[in-house]
Each structure stands twice: as structure tokens, then as C-alpha cells.
Design an enzyme around this catalytic site. Structure first.
Site, PDB file in Angstrom:
ATOM      1  N   ARG A 102      -4.427  -7.472  -4.081  1.00  0.00           N
ATOM      2  CA  ARG A 102      -5.775  -7.882  -3.688  1.00  0.00           C
ATOM      3  C   ARG A 102      -5.828  -9.369  -3.379  1.00  0.00           C
ATOM      4  O   ARG A 102      -5.149 -10.172  -4.007  1.00  0.00           O
ATOM      5  CB  ARG A 102      -6.750  -7.567  -4.825  1.00  0.00           C
ATOM      6  CG  ARG A 102      -8.179  -7.980  -4.532  1.00  0.00           C
ATOM      7  CD  ARG A 102      -9.108  -7.623  -5.656  1.00  0.00           C
ATOM      8  NE  ARG A 102      -8.969  -8.567  -6.752  1.00  0.00           N
ATOM      9  CZ  ARG A 102      -9.605  -8.458  -7.904  1.00  0.00           C
ATOM     10  NH1 ARG A 102     -10.413  -7.439  -8.128  1.00  0.00           N
ATOM     11  NH2 ARG A 102      -9.436  -9.355  -8.844  1.00  0.00           N
ATOM     12  N   CYS A 104      -9.049 -12.323  -2.635  1.00  0.00           N
ATOM     13  CA  CYS A 104     -10.488 -12.535  -2.682  1.00  0.00           C
ATOM     14  C   CYS A 104     -10.760 -13.954  -2.198  1.00  0.00           C
ATOM     15  O   CYS A 104     -10.165 -14.911  -2.714  1.00  0.00           O
ATOM     16  CB  CYS A 104     -11.011 -12.343  -4.101  1.00  0.00           C
ATOM     17  SG  CYS A 104     -12.804 -12.500  -4.216  1.00  0.00           S
TER      18      CYS A 104
END
Length: 126
Positions: A102, A104
Site C-alpha cells: 500500500r 498513501c
């Protein structure tokens, strides 16, 4: 060969793009924002918007022959990084045991002035 993904269970594209594209065994979703399948912006704050975005991602993946358990990478775009902890807790409810890679990032503005957008890369089931 590229295959366009289209489902009524997620908001329709608001521009010249597909909800997702499948190539071989890979699915690339467009960024999902907190619109209902009917195209209405979800009210409330980051909690409600995050849940709607993840439900949209889930619906698009299902239409492409996959699911959240097949996601290999997510990218989260946040209007305010101070909301990261809240987003992280909700996200963790969708990705419990399976935890994809991930990224962000905080951005200055998102379409329709929403608070969050998420895109994913996933493999097709079986």
C-alpha cells in the site's frame, strides 16, 4: 487483450475512463471516490466516505472476477493526512488477514472535493 469492466453496483465513470481494466490475469481499477452506485456523494466525514470507497472497490473487483483477497497493491489518496489513523482502522476491517502492499499520499484536491480516493491492482480469481 484489454477488457473494460462495467458494473451497476458501483458509481459510473464521470469521465472518459473505465471502472477497471482487465489484462490477462491482472485487474487495474480506476480510483474510486465516495459516490453511491446511483452517483450521489456520500454525506458525513472520512468514516462514511472511506467505507463507501471500499465498497465501490469491492463491487468493481467482483464484476471483474476477483475480490479484496486478490488485491496486491492499493494506493490511497487523502485530502488530509491527519485522517490517516481513521482510514487505517476502517481499511483494516476490509483487509484483515490479507494485507496488500500500500501507498498513501496526501493530495491538495480530489474530484468533487471528496476526502479520499482509492485505486487497486488485483489478480483475477483462479
Amino acid at each position: 487483450m484489454l477488457k473494460k469492466v462495467q458494473t451497476e453496483k458501483a458509481p459510473q465513470a464521470i469521465g472518459p475512463y473505465s471502472q477497471a481494466v482487465v489484462t490477462g490475469e491482472w485487474i487495474f481499477t480506476s480510483g474510486q471516490i465516495p459516490l453511491t452506485p446511483e452517483g450521489e456523494l456520500v454525506g458525513g466525514g472520512i468514516e462514511e466516505q472511506t467505507r463507501q470507497v471500499l465498497e465501490n472497490v469491492k463491487s468493481v473487483l467482483e464484476a471483474a472476477g476477483s475480490g479484496l483477497e486478490q488485491v496486491v497493491k492499493t494506493t490511497i489518496f487523502l485530502k488530509d493526512m491527519n485522517q490517516f489513523q481513521t482510514v487505517n482502522e476502517i481499511y483494516g476491517g476490509y483487509f484483515k488477514e490479507h494485507q496488500p502492499a500500500r501507498s498513501c499520499v496526501e493530495v491538495s484536491r480530489l474530484p468533487k472535493d471528496v476526502l479520499i480516493e482509492i485505486e487497486v491492482i488485483a489478480k483475477k480469481n483462479g
